[in-house]
Each structure stands twice: as structure tokens, then as C-alpha cells.
Design an enzyme around this catalytic site. Structure first.
Site, mmCIF file in Angstrom:
data_model
loop_
_atom_site.group_PDB
_atom_site.id
_atom_site.type_symbol
_atom_site.label_atom_id
_atom_site.label_comp_id
_atom_site.label_asym_id
_atom_site.label_seq_id
_atom_site.Cartn_x
_atom_site.Cartn_y
_atom_site.Cartn_z
ATOM 1 N N ASP A 57 40.268 40.997 38.350
ATOM 2 C CA ASP A 57 39.118 41.708 37.779
ATOM 3 C C ASP A 57 39.473 42.369 36.449
ATOM 4 O OD1 ASP A 57 40.751 43.373 39.290
ATOM 5 O OD2 ASP A 57 39.121 44.240 40.487
ATOM 6 N N HIS A 90 41.898 47.871 39.114
ATOM 7 C CA HIS A 90 41.792 49.234 39.654
ATOM 8 C C HIS A 90 43.135 49.713 40.208
ATOM 9 C CE1 HIS A 90 37.762 47.326 40.063
ATOM 10 N NE2 HIS A 90 37.378 48.466 39.539
ATOM 11 N N HIS A 112 43.128 49.490 48.133
ATOM 12 C CA HIS A 112 42.557 50.843 48.155
ATOM 13 C C HIS A 112 42.689 51.493 49.533
ATOM 14 C CE1 HIS A 112 40.969 50.577 44.136
ATOM 15 N NE2 HIS A 112 40.211 49.526 44.425
HETATM 16 ZN ZN LIG Z 1 39.878 45.803 41.563
#
Ligand SMILES: [Zn+2]
Length: 342
Positions: free
Chosen positions: A284, A197, A159
Site C-alpha cells: 500500500d 502503515h 496492527h
Molecule cells: Zn497498510
């Protein structure tokens, strides 16, 4: 498979994060790395090698110098103002409030950290620098002949953009590794991001480059963090047009659907004719993860490893997310063993 890990990464341990209106225990905790280390040892992987310190050059090859200065000095500046607990941003320069870079540490926290889940504590800089060193060492191993390596990085990195922290990430370990592979002679590098993500930071860093392919499978930003990037029509710009491939997936995505998307991404990777692969390895996606809205069982992880081995390319795994700490190590080892056993 060579394994790299710096224990200095364990010292970054904020106590809490903001979630749905309340402070909860910080999910990106040191126990994550310990779970992975224990599972690696139990599965017979070699003892981790500690990375060398290559200085700041690999970090500055990816990140903005003023941003790096901020990360290095933020805690000291925060403490100088009288605060004694973790530094969190409380205001952000969103559209409508202006674009002037402030001088205060409070202003800079919002300028450089895009969410409330990425606090800075006394040990943060040393830990994240050790994480970057770990990824860099893994890249050098692969560049000098290792078929594969695993960089056990923590905090994660995908990120983090050129001048932004967020999503528990401060330095983009996978991007630092990809650049190191380029600098060691790989003409084209592919990054496959399988974290639940979207790897917004990695996308931003390479968005206009034609020499690094970024393929990401992730929760559709229509419902999943980080909400503002990861759309299927984001495909790169300029020299990078066509070298970003986002594969956003719906809530409830099953293992079969996830593996089908993976095969689609691997097809693009094959077309790109990469010389080396960096895998942003988040687990995840697992159905039992507290952050996941997929229905992906642990069987997907050895299948992922086997498919990656099938590419026949030098491969560096860089650890990203995974927050079901009891099962995290087993799921990571599932991927790495699937690769080794293929
Ligand atoms: Zn993640």
C-alpha cells in the site's frame, strides 16, 4: 519459493467500514487475495500449498488467551443479543473513562478492538485462524531448509497486538511466524515491515525482547494511521532496547527516498546478525493505492525484492496491506520476482 495459502481466509468478508463519516465498501476484501493468486499463477510461481493445522499453540505463543477466547466467541455472543450484521465496537476505554474490563460483548468489542475498521462476522475467527496457520506453515518451510516462502495471509496482521485487534488485523501473522522460527532454532529473527502503515502490533509484541529485531518504514504518525505509534524515538525497552527501529516518512515520499530509508533499515538488519528474516509485505506504499500518500512507483517493488535477496538469509514474506485490488497482485509479484531473479 514455496507459497502457502488457505482458501478458508476468503470467507471473512464484512460489507462495509466507516470512513470520513460514512460507511463505504470494505477495502480489505477477499478479491485482494484472488488478485495475488492470479498474478502468482501468471508469473509461474508454484501452486499454493495449504497449511497444516498446528492447533492454537502458535497463536497463544503470541496472543493473550482471554483475547483469543474473545475472538473465538464474539460472533456467537453478538448474535445472542439479537444482532444479525457485523459486530463493530462503538465505545472505547480511552484515558479518562476507566480501566475495568467489562463482561458484555459490546464492552469487550471496544476493549479488544481499537478502531472501527475491524468488524467481526460469522466467518472471522475461522479465517483469521487459517491466516495464522498459513504464516506458521511458511515459517516451518523456511526453518526446514527453504530459502524463501510466501505466506499469502488475509486478513493482514501487523496492527494486531498481544490483546488488540485493529486496522483490519486480528492475529499477528508475522509475529506468529517469527516466534515459530525462534522455536525452530533461529537464535535471532528480524522483522522488516514495509507496509505503508506502522506495524504497531508487531512493535508492541516484541518491544521488550532482544531476540527479535523490528524495523519499520511507514507513513509518519504525525499524519498517518495508526496515529499513536511509529515515532522515531520508540526504540525498545529493557532487554529490547535498541531492537525497534522506526523510520517514519513524510507525505509525498518518493521512490528514491523510500529506497534510501529501506537501505538504512537493511543496514540495521545486517548489524543485528539475524538468522532469518520475516518481511511484513504491504504494497500500500504504491502511489496508486487508495490509502497511500507516497509517490512510490511500482519499480520500487522488484528493487525491494532484490535488496532482500542480497541479505542471503532464509526469508519469509507474510502478506499485509495493499488495497488497489486490480494492481495488487502485480505489485506483490514484483517483490517476489525481484527476490527470485536477484
Ligand atoms: Zn497498510
Amino acid at each position: 519459493m514455496r507459497v502457502f495459502f488457505s482458501p478458508r481466509q476468503l470467507a471473512h468478508a464484512p460489507a462495509s467500514e466507516f470512513s470520513r463519516g460514512e460507511m463505504i465498501a470494505f477495502r480489505e476484501c477477499p478479491v485482494r487475495a484472488q488478485s495475488i493468486l492470479a498474478a502468482l499463477a501468471a508469473a509461474g510461481f508454484p501452486a499454493p500449498e495449504q497449511p497444516d493445522d498446528p492447533g492454537l499453540a502458535p497463536v497463544l505463543a503470541i496472543h493473550d488467551g482471554e483475547y483469543v477466547d474473545f475472538l473465538r466467541t464474539a460472533w456467537t455472543r453478538w448474535r445472542a443479543g439479537g444482532a444479525t450484521v457485523a459486530a463493530y465496537p462503538t465505545a472505547w476505554p480511552v484515558p479518562g473513562i476507566g480501566e475495568r474490563r467489562p463482561d458484555t460483548v459490546e464492552g469487550l468489542l471496544g476493549w479488544y478492538i481499537f478502531d472501527s475498521g475491524t468488524p467481526i462476522v460469522a466467518e472471522t475467527w475461522d479465517a483469521v485462524k487459517a491466516g495464522a496457520d498459513t504464516a506458521h506453515a511458511g515459517a516451518l518451510a523456511v526453518a526446514t531448509g527453504a530459502r524463501s516462502a510466501f505466506a499469502l495471509c488475509r486478513p493482514p496482521g501487523h496492527h494486531a497486538a498481544r490483546a488488540l485487534a485493529g486496522g483490519y488485523c486480528y492475529l499477528n501473522n508475522a509475529a506468529i511466524a517469527a516466534q515459530a522460527l525462534r522455536d525452530q532454532g533461529a537464535g535471532r529473527v528480524a522483522i522488516l515491515d514495509v507496509d505503508y502503515h506502522h506495524g504497531n502490533g508487531t512493535q508492541e509484541i516484541f518491544y521488550e525482547r532482544g531476540d527479535v529485531l523490528f524495523v519499520s518504514l511507514h507513513a509518519d504518525p504525525a499524519f498517518g494511521y495508526p496515529y499513536y505509534t511509529g515515532y522515531g524515538d520508540q526504540s525498545g525497552r529493557g532487554a529490547g532496547e535498541g531492537t525497534t527501529l522506526n523510520l517514519p516518512l513524510a507525505a509525498g515520499t518518493t521512490e528514491a527516498e523510500w529506497l534510501a530509508a529501506l537501505d538504512h533499515g537493511l543496514g540495521r538488519l545486517g548489524d543485528f546478525a539475524a538468522d532469518a528474516v520475516v518481511v511484513s509485505l504491504g504494497v500500500d506504499t504504491w502511489e496508486g493505492d487508495p490509502l497511500s500518500h507516497f509517490k512510490v512507483s511500482a519499480r520500487a517493488f522488484p528493487a525491494l525484492g532484490a535488496r532482500l535477496a542480497g541479505l542471503g538469509l532464509p526469508t519469509l514474506f507474510v502478506m499485509e496491506g495493499g488495497y488497489a485490488t486490480a494492481e495488487l497482485g502485480k505489485n506483490v509479484v514484483g517483490v517476489l520476482s525481484g527476490f527470485e531473479d536477484a
